[in-house]
Design an enzyme around this catalytic site. Structure first.
Site, PDB file in Angstrom:
ATOM      1  N   ARG A 233      -6.532  -8.218   6.900  1.00  0.00           N
ATOM      2  CA  ARG A 233      -5.965  -9.508   7.272  1.00  0.00           C
ATOM      3  C   ARG A 233      -6.908 -10.378   8.084  1.00  0.00           C
ATOM      4  O   ARG A 233      -7.744  -9.887   8.832  1.00  0.00           O
ATOM      5  CB  ARG A 233      -4.658  -9.289   8.059  1.00  0.00           C
ATOM      6  CG  ARG A 233      -3.544  -8.727   7.192  1.00  0.00           C
ATOM      7  CD  ARG A 233      -2.354  -8.238   8.010  1.00  0.00           C
ATOM      8  NE  ARG A 233      -1.288  -7.787   7.126  1.00  0.00           N
ATOM      9  CZ  ARG A 233      -1.242  -6.568   6.567  1.00  0.00           C
ATOM     10  NH1 ARG A 233      -2.190  -5.691   6.834  1.00  0.00           N
ATOM     11  NH2 ARG A 233      -0.263  -6.233   5.765  1.00  0.00           N
TER      12      ARG A 233
ATOM     13  N   HIS B  24      -9.203  -0.100  -2.665  1.00  0.00           N
ATOM     14  CA  HIS B  24      -7.784   0.044  -2.318  1.00  0.00           C
ATOM     15  C   HIS B  24      -7.076   1.051  -3.234  1.00  0.00           C
ATOM     16  O   HIS B  24      -5.952   0.816  -3.675  1.00  0.00           O
ATOM     17  CB  HIS B  24      -7.083  -1.310  -2.385  1.00  0.00           C
ATOM     18  CG  HIS B  24      -5.912  -1.431  -1.452  1.00  0.00           C
ATOM     19  ND1 HIS B  24      -4.746  -0.705  -1.625  1.00  0.00           N
ATOM     20  CD2 HIS B  24      -5.726  -2.168  -0.333  1.00  0.00           C
ATOM     21  CE1 HIS B  24      -3.894  -1.016  -0.672  1.00  0.00           C
ATOM     22  NE2 HIS B  24      -4.469  -1.900   0.136  1.00  0.00           N
TER      23      HIS B  24
ATOM     24  N   ASP C  58       0.133   1.953   8.745  1.00  0.00           N
ATOM     25  CA  ASP C  58      -0.596   0.817   8.184  1.00  0.00           C
ATOM     26  C   ASP C  58      -1.517   0.338   9.289  1.00  0.00           C
ATOM     27  O   ASP C  58      -1.391  -0.778   9.793  1.00  0.00           O
ATOM     28  CB  ASP C  58       0.372  -0.273   7.719  1.00  0.00           C
ATOM     29  CG  ASP C  58      -0.290  -1.302   6.809  1.00  0.00           C
ATOM     30  OD1 ASP C  58      -1.520  -1.216   6.618  1.00  0.00           O
ATOM     31  OD2 ASP C  58       0.417  -2.188   6.291  1.00  0.00           O
TER      32      ASP C  58
ATOM     33  N   GLU D  18      -8.621   3.030   3.441  1.00  0.00           N
ATOM     34  CA  GLU D  18      -9.450   1.845   3.232  1.00  0.00           C
ATOM     35  C   GLU D  18     -10.564   1.823   4.278  1.00  0.00           C
ATOM     36  O   GLU D  18     -10.337   1.457   5.424  1.00  0.00           O
ATOM     37  CB  GLU D  18      -8.598   0.583   3.333  1.00  0.00           C
ATOM     38  CG  GLU D  18      -7.410   0.539   2.387  1.00  0.00           C
ATOM     39  CD  GLU D  18      -6.376  -0.471   2.804  1.00  0.00           C
ATOM     40  OE1 GLU D  18      -6.741  -1.663   2.962  1.00  0.00           O
ATOM     41  OE2 GLU D  18      -5.201  -0.092   2.997  1.00  0.00           O
TER      42      GLU D  18
END
Length: 354
Positions: free
Chosen positions: A82, A174, A245, A313
């Protein structure tokens, strides 16, 4: 030496022909990649009970194109993870990006690009261009993604990008892994070589605080079942849909550009183990908390379910432009940004114990 087979996989909505490149080594490990999104479609590991496909994905190109949620198997950028409020400032100028994750920018368009391919020996090299202004980023960018399958059951992934103007960049793959080939991954075991993590905040953007994992559900330093500490969990796991996450800060045993181990995952049922190595400073663990929202079916036309897979990731830290204390993601004009990762697979007695 691996052998490479090429076959037509389908046509995009724009009419581009998409090919699948299948690399197989003498030990029977097979990796399939697409020139659409540089997607890793399959990793098939020879195991005691027979070959196991250890990655999530789809059966058709139309399903990959229609999957606007998961980024299954894709090479992502210009900025993996992000960017807060979908904007960043560089050299005194503010750049507005596509807000594709609420108010934030997430991953970008590399996952939807067509790549030109050179296949030789045990390597598939994929190349593409990202024009100035794409997704709002400055600079014309050259992209190269190299997949190499080794005789000792390792998939090496090397990324190289350059730009003719100052910009920012963050790259990752990913792929979602399920070392049993199906079912929930919460019982599979994971060790992360990381004693600290980035605290998540609203919109799953880091607050800027780097916290110790010790004594929290974020602690994977000794290895544990992925889902062991999700009940009752914590504010951090509940914040992201009752899972993980989060970006973990890799404890690097050495400096420089050499790869370091960052993760080790094992499935007792399949007797498959995977070790992950990277040159990146962080590894982001995502446990597929919202895979059930995937708009297209997974392999075998089976709808994806929550916790069907986990992603590791390897990356620079999310929202780095908002946090000058994080490792820089600025790429200066004319310079080259390089990333190197390796996935190494083991079976049976080679798995070891976490």
């Amino acid at each position: 030496m691996a052998k490479i087979e090429t076959r037509l996989f389908g046509f995009t909505q724009k009419g581009d022909a998409v090919s699948e490149y299948i690399l197989t080594n003498p030990g029977g490990l097979s990796v399939s990649v697409l020139d659409y999104g540089a997607i890793i479609k399959n990793i098939i590991v020879p195991a005691k009970r027979g070959p196991v496909d250890v990655v999530l994905g789809h059966d058709t190109l139309q399903e990959y194109e229609g999957d606007t949620a998961t980024y299954c198997g894709a090479f992502v950028g210009r900025y993996a993870n992000r960017i807060e409020n979908a904007a960043f400032s560089l050299n005194g100028k503010t750049y507005q990006l596509e807000a594709n994750d609420g108010a934030n920018h997430l991953h970008g368009c590399f996952a939807r690009k067509m790549y030109s391919v050179k296949a030789f020996g045990d390597t598939v090299l994929m190349e593409a261009d990202s024009p100035d202004g794409e997704d709002g980023f400055p600079g014309n960018m050259k992209i190269a993604v190299r997949y190499t399958l080794t005789p000792d059951n390792a998939l090496r992934m090397d990324y190289r990008v350059s730009s003719d103007a100052d910009t920012i960049v963050n790259l990752t793959n990913h792929t979602y892994f399920n070392l049993n080939g199906g079912g929930s991954v919460l019982g599979q075991r994971l060790k992360l070589y990381a004693s600290t993590f980035l605290e998540g905040g609203p919109g799953n953007c880091p607050t800027g605080r780097i916290l110790p994992v010790a004594g929290t559900p974020m602690d994977f330093t000794r290895g544990k079942a992925i889902g062991r500490d999700l009940t009752p969990g914590s504010d951090q796991t509940r914040l992201v849909g009752d899972g993980y996450d989060h970006c973990f800060v890799i404890d690097r045993p050495r400096a420089g550009a050499r790869q370091s181990i960052c993760a080790w995952a094992t499935c007792d049922e399949s007797s498959i183990s995977m070790k992950v190595y990277t040159t990146q400073p962080g590894v982001h663990l995502y446990t597929g908390n919202f895979l059930q929202d995937c708009p297209t079916p997974g392999k075998g036309l089976r709808p994806m379910q929550k916790y069907d897979g986990f992603a590791l990731e390897t990356e620079h830290f999310p929202c780095s432009p908002s946090h000058p204390e994080f490792p820089s993601t600025v790429l200066r004009a004319g310079k080259v940004f390089r990333v190197s990762n390796t996935l190494r697979f083991f079976t049976g007695k080679q798995c070891g114990v976490i």
